[in-house]
Scaffold this motif. Structure first.
Motif, short mmCIF file in Angstrom:
data_model
loop_
_atom_site.label_atom_id
_atom_site.label_comp_id
_atom_site.label_asym_id
_atom_site.label_seq_id
_atom_site.Cartn_x
_atom_site.Cartn_y
_atom_site.Cartn_z
N ALA A 1 0.84 -1.20 0.00
CA ALA A 1 0.00 0.00 0.00
C ALA A 1 0.87 1.25 0.00
N THR A 2 0.94 1.90 -1.14
CA THR A 2 1.62 3.18 -1.27
C THR A 2 0.58 4.20 -1.72
N ARG A 3 0.96 5.45 -1.79
CA ARG A 3 0.00 6.47 -2.22
C ARG A 3 -0.51 6.20 -3.64
N GLY A 4 0.39 5.81 -4.52
CA GLY A 4 0.00 5.50 -5.90
C GLY A 4 -0.88 4.26 -5.97
N ALA A 5 -0.54 3.26 -5.18
CA ALA A 5 -1.33 2.02 -5.18
C ALA A 5 -2.72 2.24 -4.61
N GLU A 6 -2.83 3.14 -3.64
CA GLU A 6 -4.14 3.42 -3.05
C GLU A 6 -5.08 4.05 -4.07
N LYS A 7 -4.52 4.76 -5.05
CA LYS A 7 -5.33 5.32 -6.12
C LYS A 7 -5.85 4.21 -7.04
N GLN A 8 -5.12 3.10 -7.11
CA GLN A 8 -5.52 1.97 -7.94
C GLN A 8 -6.60 1.11 -7.30
N VAL A 9 -6.91 1.34 -6.04
CA VAL A 9 -7.88 0.52 -5.32
C VAL A 9 -9.23 0.52 -6.04
N GLU A 10 -9.66 1.67 -6.47
CA GLU A 10 -10.97 1.75 -7.16
C GLU A 10 -10.95 0.97 -8.46
N GLN A 11 -9.84 1.01 -9.18
CA GLN A 11 -9.71 0.26 -10.43
C GLN A 11 -9.75 -1.24 -10.14
N ILE A 12 -9.09 -1.68 -9.08
CA ILE A 12 -9.10 -3.10 -8.70
C ILE A 12 -10.51 -3.53 -8.35
N ARG A 13 -11.22 -2.70 -7.60
CA ARG A 13 -12.59 -3.05 -7.21
C ARG A 13 -13.52 -3.13 -8.41
N ARG A 14 -13.37 -2.20 -9.36
CA ARG A 14 -14.22 -2.23 -10.56
C ARG A 14 -13.96 -3.48 -11.38
N ALA A 15 -12.68 -3.85 -11.56
CA ALA A 15 -12.35 -5.03 -12.34
C ALA A 15 -12.87 -6.29 -11.67
N GLN A 16 -12.75 -6.37 -10.36
CA GLN A 16 -13.23 -7.53 -9.63
C GLN A 16 -14.75 -7.61 -9.67
N LYS A 17 -15.42 -6.47 -9.57
CA LYS A 17 -16.88 -6.45 -9.58
C LYS A 17 -17.42 -6.95 -10.92
N ALA A 18 -16.71 -6.66 -12.01
CA ALA A 18 -17.14 -7.12 -13.33
C ALA A 18 -17.08 -8.64 -13.43
N ARG A 19 -16.11 -9.26 -12.75
CA ARG A 19 -15.96 -10.72 -12.80
C ARG A 19 -16.76 -11.43 -11.72
N GLN A 20 -17.20 -10.71 -10.73
CA GLN A 20 -17.80 -11.31 -9.54
C GLN A 20 -19.27 -11.66 -9.76
N ILE A 21 -19.70 -12.65 -9.03
CA ILE A 21 -21.11 -13.00 -9.01
C ILE A 21 -21.85 -11.83 -8.37
N ARG A 22 -22.98 -11.43 -8.96
CA ARG A 22 -23.66 -10.21 -8.54
C ARG A 22 -24.21 -10.27 -7.12
N ASP A 23 -24.96 -11.33 -6.80
CA ASP A 23 -25.56 -11.41 -5.47
C ASP A 23 -25.83 -12.87 -5.13
N LEU A 24 -26.45 -13.09 -3.99
CA LEU A 24 -26.71 -14.44 -3.51
C LEU A 24 -27.62 -15.21 -4.48
N GLY A 25 -28.65 -14.56 -4.99
CA GLY A 25 -29.56 -15.21 -5.94
C GLY A 25 -28.84 -15.62 -7.21
N HIS A 26 -27.99 -14.75 -7.73
CA HIS A 26 -27.22 -15.07 -8.93
C HIS A 26 -26.25 -16.21 -8.65
N ALA A 27 -25.65 -16.24 -7.46
CA ALA A 27 -24.73 -17.31 -7.10
C ALA A 27 -25.45 -18.65 -7.06
N LYS A 28 -26.66 -18.68 -6.52
CA LYS A 28 -27.44 -19.93 -6.47
C LYS A 28 -27.81 -20.39 -7.88
N GLU A 29 -28.12 -19.44 -8.74
CA GLU A 29 -28.46 -19.76 -10.13
C GLU A 29 -27.25 -20.37 -10.84
N VAL A 30 -26.09 -19.77 -10.66
CA VAL A 30 -24.86 -20.28 -11.27
C VAL A 30 -24.51 -21.66 -10.68
#
Length: 149
Positions: A39-68
């Motif tokens: 965790a550096t100042r520059g890396a902390e700015k990348q946190v939002e980018q990491i979260r967005r990329a992970q959210k795109a790959r992630q199962i949306r919610d519990l109902g979607h997870a059960k469906e999958v």
């Protein structure tokens, strides 16, 4: 040691979380496996980018997870491996990456290889159970048929 997680680490946090861990755990486990970055100042700015990329790959919610999970449970997954003779033992073992590829070929969703949990190494031909952690509350079971090439 202050780190930013890049993948989901069990009992520690989700991608993008800033965590404080002991130096040895961070230096010897999290950093070499690319589960976290320092965790550096520059890396902390990348946190939002990491979260967005992970959210795109992630199962949306519990109902979607059960469906999958239902979709994965109905698949016929086959992995082809190089066998070592008539005994049915394999030259290596089946890896989570091979299971992810086989699920995709069988018509299933694209999974993260870190979500695959193989209880014990698959080193023989036959059908083996494999767990897929889709959501903190949902784990799917898939039967993987290993055949010799």
């Amino acid at each position: 040691m202050k780190l930013i997680l890049t993948t989901d680490v069990q009992n520690l946090g989700a991608p993008g979380d800033i965590v404080e861990v002991k130096d040895g755990y961070g230096r010897n486990y999290l950093l070499p496996r690319n589960y976290a970055i320092v965790a550096t100042r520059g890396a902390e700015k990348q946190v939002e980018q990491i979260r967005r990329a992970q959210k795109a790959r992630q199962i949306r919610d519990l109902g979607h997870a059960k469906e999958v999970a239902n979709q994965i449970g109905q698949l016929s997954v086959t992995v082809t491996a190089k066998a070592a003779g008539d005994s049915g033992r394999l030259f290596g073992s089946v890896t989570p990456a091979q299971v992810v590829e086989a699920v995709k070929k069988a018509g299933g969703p694209a999974l993260d290889r870190h979500a695959i949990e193989i209880p014990e190494q698959i080193k023989s031909v036959g059908t083996h159970p494999v767990s897929v952690r889709l959501h903190p509350e949902v784990t799917a079971q898939v039967q993987v048929a290993v055949v010799a090439s």
